[in-house]
Design an enzyme around this catalytic site. Sequence first.
Site, PDB file in Angstrom:
ATOM      1  CG  ASN A 132       2.285  20.048 202.278  1.00  0.00           C
ATOM      2  OD1 ASN A 132       2.742  19.768 203.393  1.00  0.00           O
ATOM      3  ND2 ASN A 132       1.630  21.162 202.051  1.00  0.00           N
ATOM      4  CG  LEU A 133       1.262  14.610 206.142  1.00  0.00           C
ATOM      5  CD1 LEU A 133       2.297  13.505 205.979  1.00  0.00           C
ATOM      6  CD2 LEU A 133       1.165  15.020 207.603  1.00  0.00           C
ATOM      7  CG  HIS A 184       9.154  33.580 209.110  1.00  0.00           C
ATOM      8  ND1 HIS A 184       8.135  32.688 208.870  1.00  0.00           N
ATOM      9  CD2 HIS A 184       8.917  34.647 208.295  1.00  0.00           C
ATOM     10  CE1 HIS A 184       7.320  33.196 207.950  1.00  0.00           C
ATOM     11  NE2 HIS A 184       7.772  34.374 207.591  1.00  0.00           N
ATOM     12  CB  CYS A 195      19.571  44.212 222.656  1.00  0.00           C
ATOM     13  SG  CYS A 195      19.452  45.485 223.915  1.00  0.00           S
TER      14      CYS A 195
HETATM   15 ZN   LIG Z   1      21.701  45.597 224.433  1.00  0.00          ZN
END
Ligand SMILES: [Zn+2]
Length: 305
Positions: A263-264, A147, A155
């Site tokens: 996992n929790l 991700h 940019c």
């Molecule tokens: Zn740029």
Amino acid sequence: MAPSKDIESFRALLRSSKNIIAVAGAGLSAGSGIPTFRGNGGMWRKYDALSLATPEGFAQSPSLVWQFYHYRRETALAAKPNKAHRALSFFSLPAVRNQIAPNSTFTLITQNVDGLSVRSDQEVAAEHPELIHSQQATSQPAMLEMHGRLFDLLCTDSECQHIEFNTKSPICEALAGTEELIENKVTDPNIELEDLPRCSKCGALGRPGVVWFGEQPHHLNVIDELVANADLCLVVGTSSTVYPAASYAQEVKGHGGKVAVFNLERSKGDSKADYLFLGPCEETLPKALGLSLSADGNISIETSA
Ligand SMILES: [Zn+2]
């Protein structure tokens, strides 16, 4: 059959596994104090945090979205990798992994954008040069940040598309202190476009280098191949019933591999996992892997329970 929580048999499974992947989510960094922004309470100021994580949200208010990501950058910079990050860093080193899962490969696929796994790898490498072998270069990546990264600045100019790694705090003067603002005290300041982070190459508006809702996650082809070959999938700090962990775990199970969830708390569908270790993953993960991590950064490896 209910998932097992037996450490001895999990370690036996590790010893016989050859292609291991871990799929990590927000729960991996929860012990480092990184908020998850998911589910109930996933709010930032008065906003549903998920509504800020979209290209549309950014187009509508770059100032507001940048304040959200500035806050997240500052939180991540102030946080430290926890023992779950460190356990994964040690496990990714062949010198350590060979004692736990001999002749295996390992890739961490993380959904987290906070960079704590990268920092953990760097810290472990700096503290334990004796564990780093020069001949360990393989074509398989040790980590994939699917991700994106909070500290990449992209940019927005479609011609330029420059990406830079930027850990400046604050990323620009106009955002300084905005992480402290609380909904009830102050309305959201409107920062002019020219005062927001800009591309260092062409000067166009920059955006956070994270994958937003509606955008394509990174490394999908590599991930597909790793999942197709995996005989053991560790699901760490994310629900095993929500994409992507759910589909990866299901596929690994589908071709005869095993799934272990750290996992929790329980989530629906965990019952399909082969192993289920409930509790903070900074406790359960090192223990299950047989790594005992001391406060001074040293490790010892238990090869049997
Ligand atoms: Zn740029």
